[in-house]
Design a protein around this motif. Structure first.
Motif, PDB file in Angstrom:
ATOM      1  N   ARG A  11       6.909  12.006   2.722  1.00 50.51           N
ATOM      2  CA  ARG A  11       5.612  11.623   2.166  1.00 50.51           C
ATOM      3  C   ARG A  11       5.773  11.287   0.688  1.00 50.51           C
ATOM      4  O   ARG A  11       6.441  12.020  -0.052  1.00 50.51           O
ATOM      5  CB  ARG A  11       4.601  12.765   2.327  1.00 50.51           C
ATOM      6  CG  ARG A  11       3.145  12.322   2.097  1.00 50.51           C
ATOM      7  CD  ARG A  11       2.162  13.426   2.428  1.00 50.51           C
ATOM      8  NE  ARG A  11       0.815  12.878   2.584  1.00 50.51           N
ATOM      9  CZ  ARG A  11      -0.272  13.616   2.795  1.00 50.51           C
ATOM     10  NH1 ARG A  11      -0.170  14.947   2.874  1.00 50.51           N
ATOM     11  NH2 ARG A  11      -1.455  13.047   2.941  1.00 50.51           N
ATOM     12  N   CYS A  12       5.168  10.185   0.280  1.00 49.09           N
ATOM     13  CA  CYS A  12       5.360   9.675  -1.081  1.00 49.09           C
ATOM     14  C   CYS A  12       4.912  10.691  -2.131  1.00 49.09           C
ATOM     15  O   CYS A  12       3.809  11.236  -2.071  1.00 49.09           O
ATOM     16  CB  CYS A  12       4.586   8.366  -1.248  1.00 49.09           C
ATOM     17  SG  CYS A  12       4.768   7.621  -2.882  1.00 49.09           S
ATOM     18  N   ASP A  13       5.767  10.934  -3.121  1.00 48.98           N
ATOM     19  CA  ASP A  13       5.486  11.880  -4.202  1.00 48.98           C
ATOM     20  C   ASP A  13       4.875  11.227  -5.432  1.00 48.98           C
ATOM     21  O   ASP A  13       4.456  11.929  -6.360  1.00 48.98           O
ATOM     22  CB  ASP A  13       6.793  12.560  -4.654  1.00 48.98           C
ATOM     23  CG  ASP A  13       7.326  13.554  -3.644  1.00 48.98           C
ATOM     24  OD1 ASP A  13       6.517  14.288  -3.064  1.00 48.98           O
ATOM     25  OD2 ASP A  13       8.559  13.602  -3.454  1.00 48.98           O
ATOM     26  N   HIS A  62       0.833  -1.203   0.000  1.00 46.31           N
ATOM     27  CA  HIS A  62       0.000   0.000   0.000  1.00 46.31           C
ATOM     28  C   HIS A  62       0.868   1.254   0.000  1.00 46.31           C
ATOM     29  O   HIS A  62       1.855   1.339   0.728  1.00 46.31           O
ATOM     30  CB  HIS A  62      -0.914   0.019   1.233  1.00 46.31           C
ATOM     31  CG  HIS A  62      -1.777  -1.200   1.364  1.00 46.31           C
ATOM     32  ND1 HIS A  62      -1.375  -2.307   2.072  1.00 46.31           N
ATOM     33  CD2 HIS A  62      -3.008  -1.484   0.855  1.00 46.31           C
ATOM     34  CE1 HIS A  62      -2.330  -3.224   2.017  1.00 46.31           C
ATOM     35  NE2 HIS A  62      -3.318  -2.762   1.279  1.00 46.31           N
ATOM     36  N   CYS A  63       0.491   2.216  -0.810  1.00 43.55           N
ATOM     37  CA  CYS A  63       1.206   3.492  -0.844  1.00 43.55           C
ATOM     38  C   CYS A  63       1.137   4.152   0.526  1.00 43.55           C
ATOM     39  O   CYS A  63       0.078   4.165   1.177  1.00 43.55           O
ATOM     40  CB  CYS A  63       0.587   4.403  -1.903  1.00 43.55           C
ATOM     41  SG  CYS A  63       1.353   6.053  -1.983  1.00 43.55           S
ATOM     42  N   SER A  64       2.245   4.695   0.978  1.00 46.78           N
ATOM     43  CA  SER A  64       2.297   5.294   2.314  1.00 46.78           C
ATOM     44  C   SER A  64       1.727   6.710   2.353  1.00 46.78           C
ATOM     45  O   SER A  64       1.641   7.305   3.430  1.00 46.78           O
ATOM     46  CB  SER A  64       3.750   5.313   2.811  1.00 46.78           C
ATOM     47  OG  SER A  64       4.558   6.149   1.987  1.00 46.78           O
ATOM     48  N   TYR A  65       1.331   7.247   1.206  1.00 48.11           N
ATOM     49  CA  TYR A  65       0.867   8.638   1.159  1.00 48.11           C
ATOM     50  C   TYR A  65      -0.247   8.942   2.164  1.00 48.11           C
ATOM     51  O   TYR A  65      -0.197   9.982   2.839  1.00 48.11           O
ATOM     52  CB  TYR A  65       0.401   8.990  -0.255  1.00 48.11           C
ATOM     53  CG  TYR A  65      -0.084  10.418  -0.401  1.00 48.11           C
ATOM     54  CD1 TYR A  65       0.816  11.455  -0.630  1.00 48.11           C
ATOM     55  CD2 TYR A  65      -1.444  10.738  -0.291  1.00 48.11           C
ATOM     56  CE1 TYR A  65       0.387  12.764  -0.745  1.00 48.11           C
ATOM     57  CE2 TYR A  65      -1.877  12.039  -0.404  1.00 48.11           C
ATOM     58  CZ  TYR A  65      -0.965  13.058  -0.635  1.00 48.11           C
ATOM     59  OH  TYR A  65      -1.397  14.358  -0.748  1.00 48.11           O
ATOM     60  N   ASP A 120      -0.483  18.369  -5.149  1.00 52.04           N
ATOM     61  CA  ASP A 120       0.482  18.639  -6.212  1.00 52.04           C
ATOM     62  C   ASP A 120       1.923  18.466  -5.750  1.00 52.04           C
ATOM     63  O   ASP A 120       2.791  18.031  -6.512  1.00 52.04           O
ATOM     64  CB  ASP A 120       0.292  20.064  -6.754  1.00 52.04           C
ATOM     65  CG  ASP A 120      -0.964  20.192  -7.599  1.00 52.04           C
ATOM     66  OD1 ASP A 120      -1.497  19.149  -8.020  1.00 52.04           O
ATOM     67  OD2 ASP A 120      -1.407  21.332  -7.825  1.00 52.04           O
ATOM     68  N   VAL A 121       2.181  18.810  -4.499  1.00 52.13           N
ATOM     69  CA  VAL A 121       3.547  18.738  -3.993  1.00 52.13           C
ATOM     70  C   VAL A 121       3.495  18.550  -2.477  1.00 52.13           C
ATOM     71  O   VAL A 121       2.550  18.995  -1.817  1.00 52.13           O
ATOM     72  CB  VAL A 121       4.333  20.018  -4.353  1.00 52.13           C
ATOM     73  CG1 VAL A 121       3.745  21.239  -3.675  1.00 52.13           C
ATOM     74  CG2 VAL A 121       5.811  19.874  -4.014  1.00 52.13           C
ATOM     75  N   ASN A 122       4.487  17.873  -1.944  1.00 56.02           N
ATOM     76  CA  ASN A 122       4.612  17.679  -0.494  1.00 56.02           C
ATOM     77  C   ASN A 122       5.620  18.697   0.033  1.00 56.02           C
ATOM     78  O   ASN A 122       6.836  18.475  -0.043  1.00 56.02           O
ATOM     79  CB  ASN A 122       5.056  16.252  -0.195  1.00 56.02           C
ATOM     80  CG  ASN A 122       4.033  15.223  -0.629  1.00 56.02           C
ATOM     81  OD1 ASN A 122       2.851  15.348  -0.347  1.00 56.02           O
ATOM     82  ND2 ASN A 122       4.491  14.193  -1.334  1.00 56.02           N
TER      83      ASN A 122
END
Length: 358
Positions: free
Chosen positions: A91-93, A38-41, A112-114
């Motif tokens: 944080r995942c981009d 799973h994506c960590s975002y 859009d951006v972290n």
């Protein structure tokens, strides 16, 4: 074949399995603490996780970006990836504005951006103060790379400006640049850090000790005076400054296990560390070693009893010998397969090894 010969081969299989288990533990130390599915975002800025940079999607000259372990599998399979080991509060981009032609398959709804992510030249595949790739095809010198716990850059041992101590794998390192930016750390270094040899001082042995002491005093006094004026009661830093123990303020500094617990936690020192963005230094669970141990423990718990070892106990010696030959053939083929990825500078997720020679 005699029974004695069979017995010798049976023992060698156990040795091979143990060697393989050690390699798996090294990989687990980095990867088991991160989610591979799973994506960590959605978790926000994860305290520590394995991070990758995709040269295929964000080549040099563009904006730096990093992706989590799961996205490196699902969204960037076959791409040219840089393993960045672990990053703090990242944080995942994957799939955000920095990836103009790629959408994240696991977590498509992203900002859009972290803005709180921190990037360095590592995200473009170069490291150290020499700004070179790893491995470096033009560098024939065998040299280990060590990660600074503050900036998280990896530096060659010969470029640290100080001697690498024994048992370095159990110690944390702060590079000279980060020590200089956070000058209050020099006071702690004089009392808590691992004693070392300053290579710069050796190289400049012709300079007089008097001039060197005057130079050190020029650096130390202003920060000490400010700290003494601002520090509140029961301040450990103030007490250490009063002892006035000197240390040459150059080169990387190595710190022994448990050193973080000895940092002052008074309000003034907390505010100073927060303003410098290094509050994490007082958190012992922030260490890479703590993260690795957590990953190893999680992997061992999930693995439980090893089914392969259990099956071997129930086989006769002839069957065990057949497994030996099959296992060695598989291992040889896997090694050849991984070497192709290494030659191309790519990451194979069939069996992950850390980028920085661990």
């Amino acid at each position: 074949m005699s029974d004695g010969q069979v017995e010798e081969q049976t023992v060698s299989l156990v040795d091979v399995l143990k060697e393989d288990e050690e390699l798996e533990e090294e990989a687990s130390a980095v990867l088991a603490g991160s989610d591979s599915d799973h994506c960590s975002y959605p978790q926000g800025y994860v305290k520590r996780q394995a991070v990758y940079a995709c040269h295929t999607c964000t080549p040099g000259g563009g904006e730096a970006a990093g992706v989590c372990l799961a996205c490196s599998y699902k969204c960037h399979e076959g791409h040219h990836l840089y393993e960045l080991y672990t990053k703090r509060n990242f944080r995942c981009d994957c799939g955000n504005r920095k990836f103009s032609e790629l959408q994240c398959k696991l977590s498509p709804e992203k900002d859009d951006v972290n803005h709180l992510n921190k990037y360095s030249h590592n995200f473009f595949g170069v490291y150290c103060t020499c700004n070179r790739p790893y491995p470096d095809p033009d560098d024939q010198v065998e040299d280990e790379m060590i990660q600074c716990v503050v900036c998280e850059d990896w530096l060659h041992g010969r470029h640290l400006g100080s001697e690498v101590p024994d048992c370095v794998e159990l110690q944390e390192m702060i590079c000279e640049s980060c020590m200089t930016k956070n000058s209050f750390l020099w006071t702690y270094a004089a009392h808590l850090a691992v004693p070392g040899v300053d290579l710069k001082q050796e190289a400049e042995a012709d300079e007089s000790n008097t001039k060197k002491e005057e130079k050190d005093d020029d650096v130390i006094e202003p920060s000490c005076k400010r700290s003494r004026e601002e520090a509140g009661p029961n301040c450990k830093l103030k007490e250490l400054q009063a002892i006035d123990q000197k240390r040459v303020q150059s080169g990387a500094v190595f710190w022994p296990s448990g050193w973080r617990s000895k940092l002052c936690s008074c309000n003034t020192c907390k505010e100073r560390m927060a303003a410098a963005g290094v509050s994490f230094l007082s958190d012992e669970s922030d260490t890479v070693l703590a993260y690795e141990n957590k990953g190893k423990n999680s992997e061992q718990t999930a693995r439980g009893n090893d089914p392969l070892m259990s099956a071997l106990d129930n086989l006769n010696r002839v069957q065990q010998l057949e497994i030996i030959h099959g296992y060695n053939d598989m291992k040889t083929e896997l090694k050849d397969f991984l070497q192709k990825f290494a030659a191309e500078g790519k990451v194979s997720h069939t069996y992950i090894y850390s980028l920085i020679g661990r």
